[in-house]
Design an enzyme around this catalytic site. Structure first.
Site, PDB file in Angstrom:
ATOM      1  N   PRO A 286       0.822  -1.213   0.000  1.00  4.80           N
ATOM      2  CA  PRO A 286       0.000   0.000   0.000  1.00  4.80           C
ATOM      3  C   PRO A 286       0.858   1.267   0.000  1.00  4.80           C
ATOM      4  CG  PRO A 286       0.040  -0.973   2.185  1.00  4.80           C
ATOM      5  CD  PRO A 286       0.737  -1.953   1.281  1.00  4.80           C
ATOM      6  N   ASP A 287       0.265   2.324  -0.525  1.00  7.08           N
ATOM      7  CA  ASP A 287       0.904   3.636  -0.544  1.00  7.08           C
ATOM      8  C   ASP A 287       0.661   4.290   0.819  1.00  7.08           C
ATOM      9  OD1 ASP A 287       2.001   6.062  -1.329  1.00  7.08           O
ATOM     10  OD2 ASP A 287       0.174   6.724  -2.357  1.00  7.08           O
TER      11      ASP A 287
END
Length: 284
Positions: free
Chosen positions: A54-55
């Site tokens: 995930p960012d």
């Protein structure tokens, strides 16, 4: 084989719209350059997604820097590095500028979020640091640069966090006062309404950067007429890759061969051309 790269600052000129494409690899950056984009955005979303992560500040500054530097080595256009919230406190921000400058990156974007950050479109709306705290980070970053060409984009997530345009303007003016070279105004509305309201009140104090992910119908000429200086198509390359690979891999398994795909696929000679293989062969 490598050509000198102009600084990003040299591209941002009155009356010109700079168009930037997101990428996460040198190959993606080369294809964006080949298409005619003025610069390449080293997208933290794309870099994270390429690792199936995930960012959300899961990767380190070193990992994001490596991706941006690898792109810049392969390109003749400048890379703009998405540096999230600066990877920590002011000491981290100072170190970040030193490292990105040393790697040949001439522009970075830093956002007014808490560390660790969460991607804008997954943000729950409570992630901003105070205006004063972010101004100190911007001042630290600008004081750390050694080249006058180095360009710091201050990204405000006020609209992403559900705050009014007046708050975005207040923050943007403070960030300009702290030394930012441009303001990135971001919104996740399905139209450009909020961004246009910001532009109408901004009065051109600094160049404005937009990322029209959720309002894709805003045409480039209309952006320029509204006062936009830079537009970043931040994740379209990643999304196109996902679609293309799903189709390709599914077709192979479904049909048992690649015959139906061959006319859609780039020939191997295109791969060699992107690698500049003849120039490498000439060395021997």
């Amino acid at each position: 084989m490598r050509t000198p790269v102009s600084s990003f600052r040299s591209l941002v000129q009155p009356g010109r719209l700079v168009r930037v494409a997101g990428a996460h690899t040198a190959l993606g950056g080369r294809l964006a350059q080949e298409a005619g984009f003025d610069a390449v955005w080293s997208s933290s979303l794309e870099v994270s997604a390429s690792r199936v992560l995930p960012d959300a500040s899961v990767l380190t500054m070193t990992e994001y820097l490596e991706a941006a530097a690898n792109m810049q080595k392969a390109l003749g256009v400048p890379v703009v590095a998405d540096c999230d919230s600066g990877y920590g406190n002011n000491a981290n921000a100072q170190h970040m500028v030193h490292e990105y400058e040393a790697a040949g990156i001439t522009a970075i974007s830093v956002e007014d979020k808490k560390f660790p950050k969460m991607n804008s479109f997954a943000d729950r709306g409570d992630s901003l640091v105070s205006t004063e705290e972010f101004c100190r980070k911007l001042t630290t970053a600008k004081d750390a640069q050694t080249s006058s060409d180095f360009f710091v984009i201050a990204r405000t997530e006020a609209l992403i966090n559900g705050l009014p345009v007046t708050e975005a303007l207040s923050r943007a003016h403070a960030y300009a006062g702290a030394g930012a070279d441009a303001i990135l105004i971001h919104s996740k509305e399905s139209t450009n309404r909020q961004v246009l309201a910001f532009l109408e009140k901004w009065e051109g104090r600094l160049p404005v950067v937009v990322v029209p992910t959720t309002y894709p119908d805003w045409q480039a000429d209309h952006m320029a007429a509204a006062g936009v200086s830079v537009v970043i198509y931040a994740n379209h390359g990643l999304r196109a890759t996902i679609t293309s690979l799903r189709h390709t891999y599914s077709s192979i398994l479904t049909n048992g061969d690649t015959t139906r795909l061959e006319e859609e696929l780039a020939p191997v000679r295109d791969v060699f051309a992107l690698q500049e293989l003849p120039a490498w062969q000439a060395l021997d």
